[in-house]
Design a protein around this motif. Structure first.
Motif, short mmCIF file in Angstrom:
data_model
loop_
_atom_site.label_atom_id
_atom_site.label_comp_id
_atom_site.label_asym_id
_atom_site.label_seq_id
_atom_site.Cartn_x
_atom_site.Cartn_y
_atom_site.Cartn_z
N ALA A 26 28.41 75.19 18.19
CA ALA A 26 27.24 75.49 19.03
C ALA A 26 26.35 76.51 18.34
CB ALA A 26 27.69 76.02 20.39
N ARG A 27 26.91 77.49 17.67
CA ARG A 27 26.14 78.49 16.98
C ARG A 27 25.40 77.87 15.81
NH1 ARG A 27 30.00 81.85 15.10
NH2 ARG A 27 30.38 82.56 17.20
N ARG A 28 26.04 77.01 15.06
CA ARG A 28 25.43 76.44 13.86
C ARG A 28 24.41 75.36 14.21
NH1 ARG A 28 30.09 75.89 9.27
NH2 ARG A 28 30.55 78.09 9.19
N LEU A 29 24.71 74.54 15.18
CA LEU A 29 23.82 73.42 15.48
C LEU A 29 22.68 73.83 16.42
CD1 LEU A 29 26.23 70.40 15.90
CD2 LEU A 29 24.75 70.92 13.98
N ALA A 30 23.06 74.49 17.49
CA ALA A 30 22.04 74.81 18.49
C ALA A 30 21.53 76.23 18.33
CB ALA A 30 22.61 74.63 19.88
N GLY A 31 22.25 77.03 17.64
CA GLY A 31 21.86 78.40 17.41
C GLY A 31 22.09 79.28 18.63
N ILE A 32 22.97 78.85 19.55
CA ILE A 32 23.27 79.66 20.73
C ILE A 32 24.70 80.19 20.64
CG2 ILE A 32 21.72 78.74 22.49
CD1 ILE A 32 23.77 76.77 23.29
N ASP A 33 24.83 81.37 21.25
CA ASP A 33 26.18 81.94 21.30
C ASP A 33 26.80 81.56 22.64
OD1 ASP A 33 26.53 83.16 18.90
OD2 ASP A 33 25.65 85.07 19.53
N VAL A 34 27.94 80.89 22.56
CA VAL A 34 28.67 80.49 23.78
C VAL A 34 29.79 81.51 23.96
CG1 VAL A 34 30.04 78.66 24.86
CG2 VAL A 34 28.11 78.08 23.38
N ALA A 35 29.95 81.97 25.19
CA ALA A 35 31.01 82.95 25.47
C ALA A 35 32.38 82.27 25.33
CB ALA A 35 30.84 83.52 26.87
N ARG A 36 33.33 83.08 24.95
CA ARG A 36 34.70 82.55 24.71
C ARG A 36 35.25 81.86 25.97
NH1 ARG A 36 38.06 81.25 20.52
NH2 ARG A 36 40.19 81.31 21.24
N PRO A 37 35.17 82.41 27.15
CA PRO A 37 35.71 81.73 28.33
C PRO A 37 35.01 80.41 28.61
CG PRO A 37 35.32 84.05 28.83
CD PRO A 37 34.77 83.78 27.47
N ASN A 38 33.72 80.33 28.36
CA ASN A 38 32.98 79.07 28.57
C ASN A 38 33.43 78.01 27.56
OD1 ASN A 38 31.55 80.18 30.67
ND2 ASN A 38 29.79 80.74 29.42
N ALA A 39 33.66 78.40 26.32
CA ALA A 39 34.10 77.47 25.28
C ALA A 39 35.51 76.96 25.61
CB ALA A 39 34.09 78.15 23.92
N GLU A 40 36.38 77.88 26.08
CA GLU A 40 37.74 77.47 26.43
C GLU A 40 37.72 76.52 27.61
OE1 GLU A 40 39.96 81.06 27.01
OE2 GLU A 40 40.14 81.43 24.85
N ALA A 41 36.89 76.77 28.61
CA ALA A 41 36.80 75.90 29.80
C ALA A 41 36.29 74.53 29.39
CB ALA A 41 35.89 76.53 30.85
N ALA A 42 35.31 74.47 28.50
CA ALA A 42 34.76 73.18 28.05
C ALA A 42 35.82 72.40 27.27
CB ALA A 42 33.52 73.42 27.20
N VAL A 43 36.59 73.08 26.44
CA VAL A 43 37.65 72.41 25.66
C VAL A 43 38.72 71.87 26.60
CG1 VAL A 43 39.53 72.82 24.02
CG2 VAL A 43 37.23 73.64 23.50
N LYS A 44 39.10 72.68 27.61
CA LYS A 44 40.11 72.23 28.57
C LYS A 44 39.63 71.02 29.34
CE LYS A 44 42.64 76.48 29.21
NZ LYS A 44 43.05 77.56 30.07
N LYS A 45 38.35 71.01 29.69
CA LYS A 45 37.80 69.88 30.43
C LYS A 45 37.82 68.62 29.59
CE LYS A 45 33.67 68.69 33.02
NZ LYS A 45 32.30 69.05 33.37
N VAL A 46 37.47 68.74 28.34
CA VAL A 46 37.45 67.57 27.44
C VAL A 46 38.89 67.08 27.18
CG1 VAL A 46 36.94 66.83 25.08
CG2 VAL A 46 35.26 68.16 26.36
N LEU A 47 39.81 68.01 26.96
CA LEU A 47 41.20 67.62 26.70
C LEU A 47 41.84 67.00 27.94
CD1 LEU A 47 42.57 70.55 24.48
CD2 LEU A 47 42.05 68.21 23.78
N ALA A 48 41.44 67.42 29.13
CA ALA A 48 41.99 66.86 30.37
C ALA A 48 41.56 65.41 30.55
CB ALA A 48 41.56 67.71 31.56
N HIS A 49 40.33 65.05 30.12
CA HIS A 49 39.85 63.68 30.26
C HIS A 49 40.34 62.79 29.14
CE1 HIS A 49 37.43 64.58 33.67
NE2 HIS A 49 36.51 65.32 33.05
#
Length: 164
Positions: free
Chosen positions: A140-163
């Protein structure tokens, strides 16, 4: 012939002497020897009868002893079979106990191994999530240039892994 002519004169003396000789022979042989021979024959017959009776008694005794021996031998065989059966049963029980103890040890080892595997899997999954969260933040930092908070990144990964 003169011998025939004197037959009438000597006939009575010849008959007399014939009777005396036959009488003597009868007395000597008939009264003296024949009873001794008959006694000997009777004695032999009684001895043979006694011997046959003794042989029959010995045979009966031998048959009784053989029958007793057969009974003892059959009883010994039955005792031996019972002893063997008891030994087999005892060995089977001991083998079953040893197998049960070995199975218990194997089950305990298996439970321990499954717990270690589950812990390693959970640890690996947590590490994969952590690496995926780090990778998501970096992407996200390299492509979009935004900083994603660690808890938001972990939640997104968990959501993707759950599906997935």
């Amino acid at each position: 012939m003169p011998q025939i002519a004197q037959l009438a004169e000597t006939y009575s003396s010849q008959v007399f002497w014939l009777l005396i000789i036959f009488g003597l022979v009868f007395l000597v042989i008939g009264r003296g020897m024949v009873p001794k021979v008959m006694d000997t024959v009777a004695m032999r017959d009684s001895q043979i009868a006694e011997d046959l009776a003794a042989a029959q008694a010995a045979r009966d005794l031998a048959e009784q002893q053989e029958e007793a021996w057969r009974k003892r031998e059959n009883q010994n065989r039955a005792d031996a079979h019972a002893l063997i059966s008891a030994a087999k049963a005892e060995a089977a029980v001991q083998a079953e106990q040893k197998l049960a103890a070995a199975q218990k040890r194997l089950d305990e080892t298996l439970v321990g191994a499954e717990q270690r595997i589950a812990a390693a899997r959970a640890e690996a999954a947590a590490e994969v999530e952590s690496i995926a969260a780090d990778a998501a933040q970096d992407i996200a930092r390299r492509l979009a240039g935004i900083d994603v908070a660690r808890p938001n990144a972990e939640a997104a990964v968990k959501k993707v892994l759950a599906h997935g």
